[in-house]
Design an enzyme around this catalytic site. Structure first.
Site, PDB file in Angstrom:
ATOM      1  N   PRO A  93      -3.110 -14.283   8.527  1.00 34.01           N
ATOM      2  CA  PRO A  93      -3.644 -14.114   7.100  1.00 34.01           C
ATOM      3  C   PRO A  93      -4.673 -13.040   6.968  1.00 34.01           C
ATOM      4  CG  PRO A  93      -3.604 -16.452   7.581  1.00 34.01           C
ATOM      5  CD  PRO A  93      -3.346 -15.730   8.875  1.00 34.01           C
ATOM      6  N   GLU A  94      -4.266 -12.262   6.001  1.00 33.02           N
ATOM      7  CA  GLU A  94      -5.416 -11.119   6.013  1.00 33.02           C
ATOM      8  C   GLU A  94      -6.746 -11.543   4.934  1.00 33.02           C
ATOM      9  OE1 GLU A  94      -3.938  -7.067   5.986  1.00 33.02           O
ATOM     10  OE2 GLU A  94      -1.956  -7.881   6.743  1.00 33.02           O
ATOM     11  N   LYS A 135     -11.819 -12.439   7.743  1.00 31.40           N
ATOM     12  CA  LYS A 135     -10.863 -13.396   8.031  1.00 31.40           C
ATOM     13  C   LYS A 135     -11.295 -14.772   8.551  1.00 31.40           C
ATOM     14  CE  LYS A 135      -7.506  -9.932   9.773  1.00 31.40           C
ATOM     15  NZ  LYS A 135      -6.709  -9.652  10.620  1.00 31.40           N
ATOM     16  N   ARG A 177     -20.914  -9.798  14.459  1.00 30.26           N
ATOM     17  CA  ARG A 177     -19.842  -9.093  15.193  1.00 30.26           C
ATOM     18  C   ARG A 177     -18.866  -8.455  14.064  1.00 30.26           C
ATOM     19  NH1 ARG A 177     -19.760 -14.061  18.596  1.00 30.26           N
ATOM     20  NH2 ARG A 177     -18.178 -14.625  17.208  1.00 30.26           N
ATOM     21  N   ASN A 209      -2.238  -6.014   9.377  1.00 30.60           N
ATOM     22  CA  ASN A 209      -1.417  -4.932   9.711  1.00 30.60           C
ATOM     23  C   ASN A 209      -0.438  -4.386   8.313  1.00 30.60           C
ATOM     24  OD1 ASN A 209       0.075  -3.114  11.621  1.00 30.60           O
ATOM     25  ND2 ASN A 209       1.756  -4.734  11.755  1.00 30.60           N
ATOM     26  N   ARG A 258      -0.025  -4.028  17.702  1.00 32.15           N
ATOM     27  CA  ARG A 258       0.770  -4.472  16.556  1.00 32.15           C
ATOM     28  C   ARG A 258       1.827  -3.348  16.102  1.00 32.15           C
ATOM     29  NH1 ARG A 258      -1.748  -8.269  13.468  1.00 32.15           N
ATOM     30  NH2 ARG A 258       0.335  -8.667  12.578  1.00 32.15           N
TER      31      ARG A 258
END
Length: 266
Positions: free
Chosen positions: A2-3, A52, A121, A162, A254
């Site tokens: 999931p983006e 995310k 991060r 992606n 990817r």
């Protein structure tokens, strides 16, 4: 995976369903029993998305951190739900609403210091009002790695996956293999603007539709799923703008997709 737009949609949905309500928590799978026991009977105060990641804030100060990863997903049930699947890590129930989380990479309780480390991060999230666009610009300017790989680095910009990287790079005419630091100011502005617009449209609609229907000569209502994207998963199919075959290769672990003519190497 999931983006970011999906994570923001989950946050809105879960706020609407559970915020301000006393929640019954359990772990049918058994892997989060201790955490669910601590959450059981608390009031959910808020849900905050970042990239995310999801942070659920509870009435006693606890914070539930969820990262769906490749296989995680939520399911919602209204009324009497079916039996939970063996992979159900966490179940949250309030009134007639049941939310179930299965297959996440992370589902844990964190204290303020741990949450701060997670957030430190991460790069800026384009869907947040406090997103620092200059920090993203500076991070890309420091990297000699391909821009297509840099966009998947969550330390650079949070929430990009992606599909969005492929589509935004195409729409701005940027070859994925170009060094990130080679972007001209106008190219970066285009890339940030397109990522922002695509993510917001996805968060609003629940779909990643990047193609302008006027380029297809049809209305948005007439678009089919095959019409939704310019390059993603369209290897060897003709480019929607120049008819050149779309190419694909591995970049950043990817598969990347690009048009050799519309996105020239420099």
């Amino acid at each position: 995976m999931p983006e970011g737009h999906t994570i923001h949609r989950y946050a809105r949905q879960h706020r609407r369903l559970l915020r301000g309500r006393t929640v019954a928590a359990s772990s049918p799978q058994g892997r989060f029993v201790a955490g669910a026991t601590l959450l059981n009977g608390l009031v959910l105060e808020d849900v905050e998305p970042y990239g995310k990641h999801l942070f659920y804030r509870w009435s006693d100060g606890l914070v539930l951190h969820v990262h769906l990863g490749l296989y995680g997903a939520f399911r919602q049930f209204d009324g009497e739900p079916p039996p939970p699947t063996p992979g159900t890590r966490l179940q949250l129930v309030a009134g007639n609403t049941t939310l179930r989380l299965a297959g996440p990479t992370a589902c844990d309780l964190v204290d303020p210091d741990q949450e701060a480390l997670i957030r430190a991060r991460l790069g800026p999230d384009p869907l947040r009002r406090d997103a620092d666009v200059d920090a993203v610009r500076a991070a890309l300017a420091r990297r000699s790695t391909p821009v297509g790989a840099a966009l998947l680095d969550q330390r650079v910009v949070a929430g990009i996956g992606n599909v969005f990287r492929c589509e935004a790079l195409f729409d701005c005419g940027i070859h994925p293999d170009r060094p990130a630091r080679s972007l001209a100011p106008g190219e970066f502005d285009c890339l940030w603007g397109r990522l922002n617009a695509m993510l917001r449209h996805g968060a609003r609609t629940g779909r990643i539709i990047t193609v302008d229907p006027t380029e297809l000569g049809i209305s948005r209502r007439a678009m089919r799923p095959d019409d939704w994207r310019y390059v993603y998963r369209r290897t060897d199919l003709p480019c929607r703008r120049c008819a050149s075959p779309i190419r694909s290769w591995t970049l950043g672990a990817r598969t990347i997709y690009a048009c050799p003519l519309c996105q020239p190497e420099r």
